[in-house]
Design an enzyme around this catalytic site. Structure first.
Site, PDB file in Angstrom:
ATOM      1  N   HIS A 291       0.340  -1.093  -0.670  1.00  0.00           N
ATOM      2  CA  HIS A 291      -0.165  -0.246  -0.150  1.00  0.00           C
ATOM      3  C   HIS A 291       0.940   0.878   0.170  1.00  0.00           C
ATOM      4  CE1 HIS A 291      -3.242  -2.631   0.277  1.00  0.00           C
ATOM      5  NE2 HIS A 291      -3.218  -3.443   1.446  1.00  0.00           N
TER       6      HIS A 291
ATOM      7  N   ASP B 141      -2.840 -11.107  -1.785  1.00  0.00           N
ATOM      8  CA  ASP B 141      -3.596 -10.193  -0.645  1.00  0.00           C
ATOM      9  C   ASP B 141      -4.960 -10.123  -1.516  1.00  0.00           C
ATOM     10  OD1 ASP B 141      -2.058  -8.571   2.063  1.00  0.00           O
ATOM     11  OD2 ASP B 141      -4.616  -7.637   0.941  1.00  0.00           O
TER      12      ASP B 141
ATOM     13  N   HIS C 280      -6.304  -7.204  -0.174  1.00  0.00           N
ATOM     14  CA  HIS C 280      -6.773  -5.755  -0.484  1.00  0.00           C
ATOM     15  C   HIS C 280      -6.035  -5.552  -1.929  1.00  0.00           C
ATOM     16  CE1 HIS C 280      -7.084  -6.016   4.023  1.00  0.00           C
ATOM     17  NE2 HIS C 280      -8.308  -5.324   3.269  1.00  0.00           N
TER      18      HIS C 280
ATOM     19  N   ASP D 236      -4.149 -13.067   3.777  1.00  0.00           N
ATOM     20  CA  ASP D 236      -5.635 -11.853   4.285  1.00  0.00           C
ATOM     21  C   ASP D 236      -6.685 -12.526   3.331  1.00  0.00           C
ATOM     22  OD1 ASP D 236      -4.073 -10.719   2.765  1.00  0.00           O
ATOM     23  OD2 ASP D 236      -4.729  -9.008   4.395  1.00  0.00           O
TER      24      ASP D 236
END
Length: 340
Positions: free
Chosen positions: A158, A193, A195, A282
């Site tokens: 990120h 991931d 995200h 995740d």
């Protein structure tokens, strides 16, 4: 099979983050690294300390002013009257082109996208060594390893060139990809991931020499919200070198593997000869952040599908938070890749 981790990565201990306006404990805690290390060892990886490549490879990806910010902001913040224990933003510019402030409060808002990336006294120290782990694993790949693993904690995907966010400070996957590219490799990054890897996309969005691909929960209703949509294909020289494959919330093994097929097809068509996997765990059905529903066996199948692409592969740890299966999910991915 070689893996890299430095105990100094444990020093970063974020205390909290805002969730819907409520301060809650950060799930990005040091215990993650303890369990992930066990998971890598169970897959047959030998975990060793990384080398020190200095700031040069980091500065090839991140803006010098941002690096200086990470190095110095906590000390400056601590001198503010009544300052919190950790650096956390409360004001942000409207645009990246707005004026650059001098105040620590203004700098925090300029260089931090959200409250999930608080900066403590040891954050820079741990992020630096997390990046060194990624660089060491990239070099291991270039010495003939079929697969290498970087236990990067804190994670990185990120983080933009000049902006922290979502538990991330230095973009380890991008730093490794740039290192491989400068060594003459044709690199693709596949982010699995839960995200979207918005920082990674942002770093390479205008470049055509690194392909970025991401499979993630649909950001229409999930972090990072503003990036990761299917229409985002890159711009300028990078047009067509970005592929997003968002999945509906709650989808599991079958849907994830279905998305993996066109992702790997695009990676092969790019002429990739070094594959960086931004390895978030995740997407697991029992992960506390709850976006998708991949099973432990599903991670084995994901690892096996990546292996079938037949490319030297660097696994760079991204998300995956404390659950009963965290270390087993890592063992499953790496074991699936190596045919265990």
């Amino acid at each position: 099979m070689r893996a890299f981790f430095d105990d100094r990565q444990m020093k970063h201990e974020p205390k909290g983050r805002l969730v819907a306006g409520v301060m809650k404990p950060s799930p990005e805690e040091p215990e993650r690294a303890v369990r992930l290390k066990r998971g890598a060892e169970a897959a047959g990886y030998i975990v060793e300390a990384p080398g020190d490549y200095g700031l040069g490879p980091i500065a090839r990806v991140h803006d010098p002013a941002y690096i200086r910010f990470l190095e110095t902001i906590h000390e400056r913040w601590a001198r503010l009257d009544g300052a919190s224990e950790e650096v956390m933003p409360n004001v942000h510019p409207a645009n990246r082109t707005d004026s650059y402030p001098a105040s620590p409060v203004g700098l925090a808002g300029f260089h931090m996208a959200d409250t999930a990336c608080p900066i403590g006294p040891d954050t820079w120290f741990s992020a630096y060594w997390s990046a060194q782990a990624a660089l060491s694993a990239a070099d291991a790949l270039m010495t003939g390893e079929r697969g290498a693993y970087a236990l990067c904690r804190p994670p990185g995907h990120h983080a933009f060139a000049d902006l922290a966010g979502g538990f991330c400070y230095l973009n380890n996957s991008a730093i490794a990809a740039e290192h491989l590219t400068r060594a003459g490799r044709r690199v693709a990054i596949l982010d699995v991931d839960v995200h979207h890897g918005n920082g990674t996309q942002g770093i390479f969005y205008s470049r055509g020499d690194v392909l970025t691909v991401s499979i993630h929960a649909d950001p229409m209703g999930f972090y990072p919200f503003y990036w990761g949509h299917a229409h985002e294909r890159g711009e300028g020289a990078g047009r067509g070198a970005n592929l997003n494959l968002p999945l509906a919330r709650g989808q599991g093994d079958a849907e994830f593997l279905d998305a993996l097929s066109p992702a790997l097809a695009q990676i092969r068509a790019f002429g990739t000869d070094a594959l960086v996997i931004a390895l978030g765990l995740d997407a697991y059905e029992g992960d506390p952040l709850k976006g998708l529903a991949v099973t432990t066996e599903g991670f084995t199948r994901i690892g096996a599908a990546i292996a079938e692409a037949g490319m030297p592969t660097l696994f760079v740890q991204e998300g995956g938070y404390l659950s009963e299966a965290l270390e087993h999910n890592l063992t499953s991915v790496l074991g699936g890749f190596h045919g265990a």
